[in-house]
Structure formats: structure tokens, C-alpha cells
Design a protein around this motif. Structure first.
Motif, PDB file in Angstrom:
ATOM      1  N   ALA A 113       0.818  -1.214   0.000  1.00  0.00           N
ATOM      2  CA  ALA A 113       0.000   0.000   0.000  1.00  0.00           C
ATOM      3  C   ALA A 113       0.856   1.271   0.000  1.00  0.00           C
ATOM      4  O   ALA A 113       0.326   2.366  -0.214  1.00  0.00           O
ATOM      5  N   MET A 114       2.156   1.130   0.236  1.00  0.00           N
ATOM      6  CA  MET A 114       3.037   2.286   0.238  1.00  0.00           C
ATOM      7  C   MET A 114       3.447   2.709  -1.169  1.00  0.00           C
ATOM      8  O   MET A 114       3.715   3.886  -1.413  1.00  0.00           O
ATOM      9  N   GLY A 115       3.499   1.760  -2.107  1.00  0.00           N
ATOM     10  CA  GLY A 115       4.168   2.050  -3.365  1.00  0.00           C
ATOM     11  C   GLY A 115       5.670   2.040  -3.136  1.00  0.00           C
ATOM     12  O   GLY A 115       6.159   1.719  -2.041  1.00  0.00           O
ATOM     13  N   GLU A 116       6.417   2.406  -4.160  1.00  0.00           N
ATOM     14  CA  GLU A 116       7.881   2.330  -4.049  1.00  0.00           C
ATOM     15  C   GLU A 116       8.422   3.595  -3.386  1.00  0.00           C
ATOM     16  O   GLU A 116       8.750   4.586  -4.035  1.00  0.00           O
ATOM     17  N   MET A 117       8.485   3.551  -2.078  1.00  0.00           N
ATOM     18  CA  MET A 117       9.079   4.619  -1.278  1.00  0.00           C
ATOM     19  C   MET A 117       9.762   3.991  -0.069  1.00  0.00           C
ATOM     20  O   MET A 117       9.469   2.848   0.306  1.00  0.00           O
ATOM     21  N   THR A 118      10.659   4.734   0.521  1.00  0.00           N
ATOM     22  CA  THR A 118      11.347   4.303   1.737  1.00  0.00           C
ATOM     23  C   THR A 118      11.033   5.281   2.854  1.00  0.00           C
ATOM     24  O   THR A 118      11.074   6.495   2.652  1.00  0.00           O
ATOM     25  N   ILE A 119      10.701   4.750   4.011  1.00  0.00           N
ATOM     26  CA  ILE A 119      10.558   5.581   5.204  1.00  0.00           C
ATOM     27  C   ILE A 119      11.606   5.129   6.212  1.00  0.00           C
ATOM     28  O   ILE A 119      11.657   3.960   6.594  1.00  0.00           O
ATOM     29  N   THR A 120      12.446   6.075   6.596  1.00  0.00           N
ATOM     30  CA  THR A 120      13.497   5.805   7.577  1.00  0.00           C
ATOM     31  C   THR A 120      13.081   6.364   8.923  1.00  0.00           C
ATOM     32  O   THR A 120      12.729   7.543   9.035  1.00  0.00           O
ATOM     33  N   LEU A 121      13.111   5.517   9.925  1.00  0.00           N
ATOM     34  CA  LEU A 121      12.783   5.911  11.288  1.00  0.00           C
ATOM     35  C   LEU A 121      14.087   6.134  12.052  1.00  0.00           C
ATOM     36  O   LEU A 121      14.847   5.195  12.283  1.00  0.00           O
ATOM     37  N   ASP A 122      14.354   7.382  12.385  1.00  0.00           N
ATOM     38  CA  ASP A 122      15.535   7.714  13.178  1.00  0.00           C
ATOM     39  C   ASP A 122      15.124   7.800  14.636  1.00  0.00           C
ATOM     40  O   ASP A 122      14.257   8.610  15.000  1.00  0.00           O
ATOM     41  N   CYS A 123      15.740   6.979  15.457  1.00  0.00           N
ATOM     42  CA  CYS A 123      15.418   6.933  16.887  1.00  0.00           C
ATOM     43  C   CYS A 123      16.657   7.348  17.666  1.00  0.00           C
ATOM     44  O   CYS A 123      17.635   6.592  17.746  1.00  0.00           O
ATOM     45  N   ASN A 155      -2.256  13.266  -0.970  1.00  0.00           N
ATOM     46  CA  ASN A 155      -2.702  12.398  -2.074  1.00  0.00           C
ATOM     47  C   ASN A 155      -1.563  11.590  -2.705  1.00  0.00           C
ATOM     48  O   ASN A 155      -1.591  11.296  -3.901  1.00  0.00           O
ATOM     49  N   ILE A 156      -0.610  11.222  -1.892  1.00  0.00           N
ATOM     50  CA  ILE A 156       0.498  10.396  -2.386  1.00  0.00           C
ATOM     51  C   ILE A 156       0.171   8.918  -2.218  1.00  0.00           C
ATOM     52  O   ILE A 156       0.561   8.086  -3.040  1.00  0.00           O
ATOM     53  N   ILE A 157      -0.560   8.580  -1.172  1.00  0.00           N
ATOM     54  CA  ILE A 157      -1.073   7.227  -0.989  1.00  0.00           C
ATOM     55  C   ILE A 157      -2.566   7.313  -0.733  1.00  0.00           C
ATOM     56  O   ILE A 157      -3.064   8.342  -0.245  1.00  0.00           O
ATOM     57  N   ALA A 158      -3.287   6.248  -1.065  1.00  0.00           N
ATOM     58  CA  ALA A 158      -4.749   6.272  -0.960  1.00  0.00           C
ATOM     59  C   ALA A 158      -5.250   5.933   0.436  1.00  0.00           C
ATOM     60  O   ALA A 158      -6.329   6.375   0.836  1.00  0.00           O
ATOM     61  N   ARG A 159      -4.489   5.121   1.163  1.00  0.00           N
ATOM     62  CA  ARG A 159      -4.930   4.713   2.499  1.00  0.00           C
ATOM     63  C   ARG A 159      -3.715   4.529   3.392  1.00  0.00           C
ATOM     64  O   ARG A 159      -2.576   4.415   2.922  1.00  0.00           O
ATOM     65  N   ASN A 160      -3.965   4.483   4.683  1.00  0.00           N
ATOM     66  CA  ASN A 160      -2.875   4.303   5.639  1.00  0.00           C
ATOM     67  C   ASN A 160      -2.431   2.841   5.637  1.00  0.00           C
ATOM     68  O   ASN A 160      -3.238   1.941   5.893  1.00  0.00           O
ATOM     69  N   PRO A 161      -1.163   2.570   5.345  1.00  0.00           N
ATOM     70  CA  PRO A 161      -0.688   1.186   5.270  1.00  0.00           C
ATOM     71  C   PRO A 161      -0.518   0.489   6.617  1.00  0.00           C
ATOM     72  O   PRO A 161      -0.202  -0.701   6.650  1.00  0.00           O
TER      73      PRO A 161
END
Length: 245
Positions: A113-123, A155-161
Motif C-alpha cells: 500500500a506504500m508504493g515504491e518509497m522508503t521511510i526511515t525511522l531515526d530513533c 494524495n500520495i497514498i490512498a490509504r494508511n498502510p
């Protein structure tokens, strides 16, 4: 009167009591999603950053990627620690923790549901008093959820993954008593300590439990899991409030 004689812990908490908890969503101005989590004295800043590409091994699969980085500020502890960047390499502990955070968040994310993207979580640990990896996982879920909300608004993604919640808490046996959410004083003296990564629907992502002295029993492990479930129920409620669910 000693803590042992009153049935209380060194912090004054009961065996099944979490440390004071506070989640501050949107703490970092520029990140797509962020959360400052405080559990007692422990403080971790979690930010979610979005990139419109995926690592090479994910290209062409139509799925996104969620990964994590973890670090401690030099004065997160009583004595200044050397920056890992100054040493030129990460410690084994750091690598293990950031892999755990990434696994935990991917376990509750529909990456298609994300499509081709990366999310980096910095902790980034601002103050350490035990349970930093658990706080990082709990706060990172809030940061990731808020990042997905941001992407939906644009409007980059349609729903919350996000398909479920995930949170983590430590439990252990201290002075012969199973206790929830160990601080540093307890963690450093516990006979058994563990980290429990659980989902909102009752799933188990990971359990890391180790005997520091005498081996623990099946029944003791079951008791620690029960404590962890009660503790994460409170964490899940705080997460939902933080993201407006």
C-alpha cells in the motif's frame, strides 16, 4: 523502611506499574512524522523521513520499505559516550537495536500500500535510563503513522498502510519478583530481563529474554508475557491518542 519490605520497587512503583509515560507527536518540525516519547527518565526522539525510492533489492516489486536507525547522544548517560561516527563504525548493539526497530514496524505495515518509497525511522536517545529500544519501537509507531497520514493528506497514498499497532516493553525478575518496565537500576541487577514486542491484536513480533543468574522457568516466562501484555495495552491506548484514533 526498604523497598523490599514495602513490596515496592527502588522507584516506588508496584510490580505491574509502568513508568510515567508521555508521547509528544509532531515534536520535530521538518519530519513527515515525529514523536518524542518519555518513559520515566528515558527520552527518545523518533522521526519518520520519506524518500521516493526504494533500496536496489526492492526495485520493481511495487512495495515500499521501512527501515530504522538508532543512536544515543553522547550525554544520554551519566558519563559522556563517544559518538559512533567519530569511531567510524557502529557497535554491534546499535546494529542489533535498529534492525529490531525496523522488523517491528515492518511487521505491522502493508508495504504494497506504500508504493515504491522508503521511510526511515531515526530513533535518537536523548536520555537513557533503561528500556531505550522499547521506547524507540513504541514512539516510532507514532512517527510512522503520522508520516502515512501526511502522505494521505497530500494524495500520495490512498490509504494508511498501518495494519496494526506495535509497541514494546521490558519485563524482568528483580529480587525474585516479576516486574514491568525496568529502569536502569533494576535492569542492571535483574536476575532475568527481557524485551517484549507485541501487536495490538495480540501477536508477538519478538521476545528477547535472558537469564542473568539462575535460569527462569516456563511459568515465569508466561508471567512476564502477561505483564508485558498489560503494559502494552496502556502503550497502545497512548499511541492511539497521540495519532488521533
Amino acid at each position: 523502611m526498604s523497598a523490599a519490605s514495602t513490596g515496592l520497587r527502588p522507584s516506588g512503583r508496584t510490580a505491574d506499574q509502568l513508568r510515567d509515560l508521555k508521547l509528544e507527536p509532531g515534536f520535530a518540525r521538518h519530519a513527515e512524522g515525529s514523536c518524542l516519547i518519555r518513559m520515566g527518565v528515558t527520552e527518545v526522539l523518533c522521526t519518520a523521513s520519506v524518500e521516493g525510492r526504494v533500496p536496489p533489492f526492492m526495485r520493481g516489486k511495487g512495495e515500499g520499505w521501512v527501515t530504522a536507525e538508532y543512536g544515543m547522544l553522547p550525554r544520554a548517560t551519566h558519563k559522556r559516550g563517544e559518538r559512533e561516527a567519530a569511531r567510524g563504525k557502529q557497535s554491534g548493539r546499535t546494529q542489533e537495536i535498529q534492525r529490531l526497530i525496523g522488523r517491528s514496524l515492518r511487521a505491522v505495515t502493508d508495504r504494497a500500500a506504500m508504493g515504491e518509497m522508503t521511510i526511515t525511522l531515526d530513533c535518537d536517545v536523548l536520555t537513557a535510563d533503561g528500556g531505550t529500544r522499547c521506547a524507540a519501537i513504541t514512539g516510532a509507531w507514532v512517527a510512522l503513522h503520522l508520516a502515512f497520514q501526511h502522505l494521505m493528506r497530500n494524495n500520495i497514498i490512498a490509504r494508511n498502510p498501518m495494519v496494526d499497532q506495535v509497541a514494546a516493553v521490558s519485563c524482568g525478575i528483580h529480587n525474585g519478583v516479576p516486574v514491568l518496565d525496568l529502569d536502569y537500576a533494576e535492569d542492571s541487577a535483574a536476575h532475568t530481563d527481557g524485551n517484549f514486542v507485541l501487536t495490538g491484536r495480540g501477536g508477538i513480533v519478538e521476545i528477547q529474554a535472558t537469564a542473568e543468574g539462575a535460569p527462569f522457568t516456563d511459568s515465569e516466562l508466561t508471567g512476564l508475557i502477561s505483564l508485558a501484555r498489560a503494559g502494552t495495552d496502556t502503550l497502545f491506548a497512548a499511541q492511539r491518542e497521540a495519532v488521533g484514533l
